[in-house]
Each structure stands twice: as structure tokens, then as C-alpha cells.
Scaffold this active site. Structure first.
Site, mmCIF file in Angstrom:
data_model
loop_
_atom_site.group_PDB
_atom_site.id
_atom_site.type_symbol
_atom_site.label_atom_id
_atom_site.label_comp_id
_atom_site.label_asym_id
_atom_site.label_seq_id
_atom_site.Cartn_x
_atom_site.Cartn_y
_atom_site.Cartn_z
ATOM 1 N N LYS A 102 0.851 -1.196 0.000
ATOM 2 C CA LYS A 102 0.000 0.000 0.000
ATOM 3 C C LYS A 102 0.890 1.250 0.000
ATOM 4 O O LYS A 102 0.689 2.212 0.731
ATOM 5 C CB LYS A 102 -0.932 0.037 1.210
ATOM 6 C CG LYS A 102 -1.905 -1.136 1.309
ATOM 7 C CD LYS A 102 -2.925 -1.127 0.188
ATOM 8 C CE LYS A 102 -4.032 -2.143 0.446
ATOM 9 N NZ LYS A 102 -3.548 -3.540 0.437
ATOM 10 N N LEU A 432 -6.876 12.828 -41.368
ATOM 11 C CA LEU A 432 -7.088 13.182 -42.771
ATOM 12 C C LEU A 432 -8.310 14.086 -42.861
ATOM 13 O O LEU A 432 -9.438 13.655 -42.606
ATOM 14 C CB LEU A 432 -7.298 11.909 -43.602
ATOM 15 C CG LEU A 432 -7.371 12.073 -45.125
ATOM 16 C CD1 LEU A 432 -6.070 12.662 -45.660
ATOM 17 C CD2 LEU A 432 -7.673 10.740 -45.776
ATOM 18 N N LYS A 436 -4.027 17.892 -47.507
ATOM 19 C CA LYS A 436 -2.953 18.778 -47.970
ATOM 20 C C LYS A 436 -1.590 18.348 -47.441
ATOM 21 O O LYS A 436 -0.620 18.227 -48.207
ATOM 22 C CB LYS A 436 -3.259 20.216 -47.538
ATOM 23 C CG LYS A 436 -2.201 21.214 -47.954
ATOM 24 C CD LYS A 436 -2.551 22.622 -47.463
ATOM 25 C CE LYS A 436 -1.449 23.605 -47.822
ATOM 26 N NZ LYS A 436 -1.755 24.979 -47.316
#
Length: 509
Positions: A102, A432, A436
Site C-alpha cells: 500500500k 485526414l 494537404k
């Protein structure tokens, strides 16, 4: 061998989902502390004998051991020496060990991780995760080890911390969802105490692949006896078996594994602990056979993934939701790289800081890339360079990339990396929209004599770029479309009608 592989092998060889906590009882510890205060040297000898006896009696019945560190700290240096002897010499090497620390000190987490993994050779550690990912990171550096984050306890006074107002999501679910982004699923587990299978079901829903360490599986039947075997009356036995079936239905992952069930403490107090644990194992195996059906006969514990019953769910639905939760899909008026303004923005750059999500994205890309014929992977700067690098490593294929800006000094190369003119490159991009940037990158690759026929992207906005690329002779392949993302998020109640409509409007523009 990784933790999860070691766990699977032990579970199969033992026919068991059980994990035994090698923790002395509170009565023993109270008596031991009193003896130490009185100068009596009995406790450590008695504890060492008990540990060796328990391991000898149970090593063929369990798939793992859990060892809490706190009881050994009570005895100082001698206690730690006994702990180290237990971890390194008493427990069989083929059984995984979970150190129940822990741990909560993020400042010293690196030192503790090295002690636990390198010196003590444990396979996993438990932490309290509220210090965040920085705390977990040192434990996750060793890919063959695992980490379990405590996310739910049935201690009554913890309810105010775990369960907020009814209309809000319980904090333990938010915590479980967050820690899943810290590491790959086989490394980043959850620890919980839950007698109610519904709690387990909710946690499994937000952590579908994580190993879960479960305490409390046996208490949901309301047993008042410590005998879990054949001596139970029929009604109590039926309640126990029904509760175990519900627990397995709620907690097993889709591939039939991922659940580690702790042996109840009461079993260790029984005069015949081996008999008790054997009966627990048999009841659990019977419950699993009932849940998993005839396939369990071939592989009683770690089963192949069953066919999905939800034919409408997208195969990447979980990944889509994770991307949304990480803030990769934003709503508002955003100017895109093409100059157009959309009512949303997709930002995938954050994924490189989330190994688990990044890993899933790489695998999804690989499904699209692997069937293609190519000599080189080419990443488009800058967004897809990390993805292309990861894919190159995953697929063991060479990588190149066209420069965004050509250097005016040095080699003045247009394309970085080794290649031969005439070779084929598959282009990897992230999103996309107009096409370009992809067309510009392809042009640079072709200018140095490389051939390009295929482009692979993560998200296609369906705004006509695919058709424009096709007109130039290039095939595009997408992991996801914007419409699939919109449908999945809307079905998961992550977005409202206006946001859904906005995404679909762009998708069909």
C-alpha cells in the site's frame, strides 16, 4: 516472463484462481508485540515456522501469494530479514508474489520499486494511487512486473470518500479509469474489497483488461461459519455458490482471465487450513465451469475470448471512449490546419504521454499497415512521427520521414533516413481532413525517387480527402472515421445531441 504470464501458468498448473495472503493474524501479532516488550524471543521463530508450514501446505492449491509488509515491520530488522527469507527462499519461484505494501510515498517510489523488484524479487506491488502517475511510473519501468492500485474498500468510514452524491460518478470508478492510462493493461491492476458483485462489475467495465485482485468474494453469501467445505448446510452452500458465479460473471475479463481471488482470512484460522483452501478452490472451479460453459473443460481458468454478443459495438469502442476521456476530442470553434473552422478539434498529441492508450493505437494502426506491401514506413511531421516510430519498432520495419522544413545547412536532405530510389514507402499520418499535408509529404518522398501507393491515418473526417488522394493514384486507409467516433460516443452517453449532430454534419459534408 511477465507477471501476467507467470500468473497464467501458475493458474493453469494448479487449476486455481486463489491467492493466499501470508499474513499472521492480529491475535498473533498482539501477543508477539507483548512478548517482545517482555524480552521474550519466541515470536519470530513461531512466525517463521507458520510461514513455512502454510507454503508447504498450499503451494499446489493457489496461483499466487500476497505478502503484506506491515506485520514484518513490527519486528524491526529481524522482521525484515524474515520477510526477505520468505520472499526469496520459502515461496516457490514459479508462483508470483504480490507485495502488499500500500505504498503511498511518491518521493521515494523509485527506491522502493528497486528494493521490491531487484532485491526482494517480488512480481507485483500494491500502492495507494492518490499521488498520481508520478508515483506509479518507477514501478512500471520494469515491463515484466505489475502494479496494483487500491481503488475500493468496504470499510464503512471509507464510503464518504468513495461514493459522492448519487448523481455523480463514484470516485472509485473515476480513480480506476485514470490509473488505466498509466501503463499497459497487463501491468496496471486494481485491488478492491467488494462482497457485492455489482461493484466488481462496474470496475471491470472501466478496466476491461486489467488484472483485478479481489478480497471479499466469499462474504457476499452471508456466511457465519469459517468452514467453506462440505459441512455447509444446503441453503448456505447454494448462496455461496450463487455468489461465486455472480462474482466471476462480473469480474472475469473478456478473455476469461484477469481475476485473482483472495482466500478469506477465516480459512487460515481453521484447524485444517489445507482442507479449507482445497474446498475453496473446488467451489470456485465449479462456479467457473458454470459461468464459462463446456469450454472450461479444455482450459479451466484462462479461456479464449468468447464471441461478442454485442454486434453493434465498434471494435475500437473502448479506445474511442478513452480518447474522449483524455481530452483528445474537444468541442468549440477551432481553426483546422486547412484554414476551415469546425465546431470541434481532435488533438492526438496527448497520447504519447499515456502508454496504455498509445499502445492500443499502435496496434490499431498495425492492423491497417501490416497487410500492405512496402519497403519503408514514412511518418509525416510532426504529429505522426511518434506513431511511425512505434510502428517501425512493432513491425520491425525501417522508418524514414520527409522534413517539414528543408535544412539550409548540413546535408540539406528532403527525406531523413536510409533508402534506395525505387523502394515503396507507406505513409503514416494522424488525421485526414483536406489531405494537404499528406500530399505535400508524398511529393517530397517521390521527389527523391521513392514510390508511394498507400496512406494510413488514424481518423478520416470523410470530407472528400480520400477521393482527392484516389484521383492522384493513392489509396488511403483509416483506423476510424469521424462518424464512427460520433456514433460510439453518443451510444456511450459521452456527448449530447448537439455535439453528435455537429460531428455527423462534418462527417457527411
Amino acid at each position: 516472463m511477465t507477471f501476467i504470464d507467470k500468473l497464467h501458468r501458475a493458474a493453469q498448473s494448479r487449476g486455481s484462481l486463489l491467492c493466499l495472503s501470508l499474513d499472521p493474524s492480529s491475535n498473533f501479532l498482539e501477543a508477539a508485540v507483548a512478548d517482545i516488550a517482555a524480552g521474550v524471543d519466541r515470536p519470530l521463530t513461531a512466525l517463521g515456522d507458520w510461514l513455512r508450514t502454510m507454503v508447504a501446505q498450499t503451494a499446489d492449491l493457489v496461483c499466487a501469494y500476497k505478502v503484506a509488509i506491515d506485520p514484518y515491520l513490527l519486528f524491526g530488522a529481524a522482521g525484515l530479514a524474515l520477510l526477505e527469507d520468505l520472499l526469496r527462499h520459502t515461496i516457490p519461484a514459479e508462483l508470483p508474489v504480490i507485495l502488499d505494501a500500500k505504498h503511498a510515498d511518491w518521493i521515494n517510489s523509485g527506491l522502493f520499486a528497486r528494493t521490491a523488484f531487484d532485491r526482494w524479487q517480488v512480481d507485483a506491488v500494491t500502492i495507494v494511487p492518490f499521488s498520481g502517475q508520478d508515483h506509479a511510473a518507477p514501478f512500471l519501468l520494469q515491463a515484466d512486473r505489475a502494479l496494483f492500485a487500491l481503488c475500493y474498500t468496504e470499510n464503512p468510514s471509507a464510503r464518504v470518500l468513495q461514493d459522492p452524491a448519487p448523481e455523480a460518478e463514484p470516485r472509485y470508478l473515476s480513480l480506476a479509469r485514470e490509473v488505466q492510462t498509466w501503463g499497459i493493461p497487463s501491468q496496471m491492476g486494481l485491488e478492491l474489497e467488494a462482497a457485492d458483485p455489482e461493484i466488481l462489475r462496474r470496475l471491470r467495465a472501466v478496466a476491461p483488461e486489467a488484472p483485478i485482485l479481489l478480497r471479499g468474494a466469499w462474504s457476499g453469501a452471508g456466511l457465519a461459519t469459517v468452514d467453506y467445505g462440505q459441512d455447509l448446510d444446503a441453503a448456505t452452500g447454494d448462496r455461496l455458490d450463487a455468489n461465486l458465479r455472480q462474482t466471476l460473471q462480473a469480474g472475469l475479463a473478456a478473455d476469461g482471465d484477469g481475476l485473482i481471488v483472495l482466500v478469506p482470512r477465516a480459512a487460515l484460522s481453521h484447524p485444517e487450513p489445507r482442507r479449507q483452501i482445497m474446498q475453496l478452490r473446488d467451489r470456485l472451479t465449479q462456479a467457473q465451469t458454470a459461468v464459462c460453459g463446456p469450454i472450461a473443460e479444455a482450459c479451466p481458468l484462462w479461456l479464449p475470448a468468447p464471441a461478442s454478443t454485442n454486434t453493434s459495438a465498434h471494435p475500437h469502442a473502448e479506445l474511442i471512449v478513452q480518447l474522449f476521456d483524455l481530452g483528445c476530442i474537444l468541442f468549440g470553434d477551432y481553426v483546422q490546419a486547412s484554414g476551415a473552422t469546425f465546431p470541434y478539434y481532435v488533438d492526438l498529441r496527448q497520447i504519447i504521454s499515456n502508454p496504455q492508450v498509445f499502445h492500443k493505437i499502435l496496434l490499431a494502426y498495425a492492423d491497417r499497415v501490416a497487410p500492405l506491401t512496402f519497403d519503408r514506413l514514412a511518418g509525416i511531421p510532426y504529429g505522426s512521427l511518434p506513431t511511425a516510430t512505434g510502428l517501425a519498432l512493432h513491425l520491425n520495419r525501417p522508418m524514414i520521414f520527409p522534413r517539414k522544413e528543408v535544412k539550409a545547412h548540413g546535408t540539406q536532405r528532403v527525406v531523413e533516413g536510409n533508402f534506395t530510389p525505387g523502394e515503396t514507402a507507406v505513409v503514416v499520418d494522424d488525421i485526414l481532413i483536406s489531405g494537404k499535408s499528406a500530399i505535400e509529404g508524398i511529393g517530397k518522398l517521390e521527389s527523391v525517387g521513392l514510390r508511394v501507393t498507400d496512406l494510413v491515418v488514424f481518423i478520416d473526417h470523410n470530407t472528400g480527402a480520400k477521393e482527392r488522394l484516389a484521383a492522384k493514384g493513392y489509396r488511403s486507409h483509416a483506423v476510424l472515421t469521424l462518424g464512427e467516433i460520433a456514433d460510439t460516443l453518443f451510444a456511450a452517453n459521452k456527448i449530447a445531441e448537439p455535439q453528435y449532430t455537429a460531428l455527423k454534419a462534418i462527417d457527411h459534408a
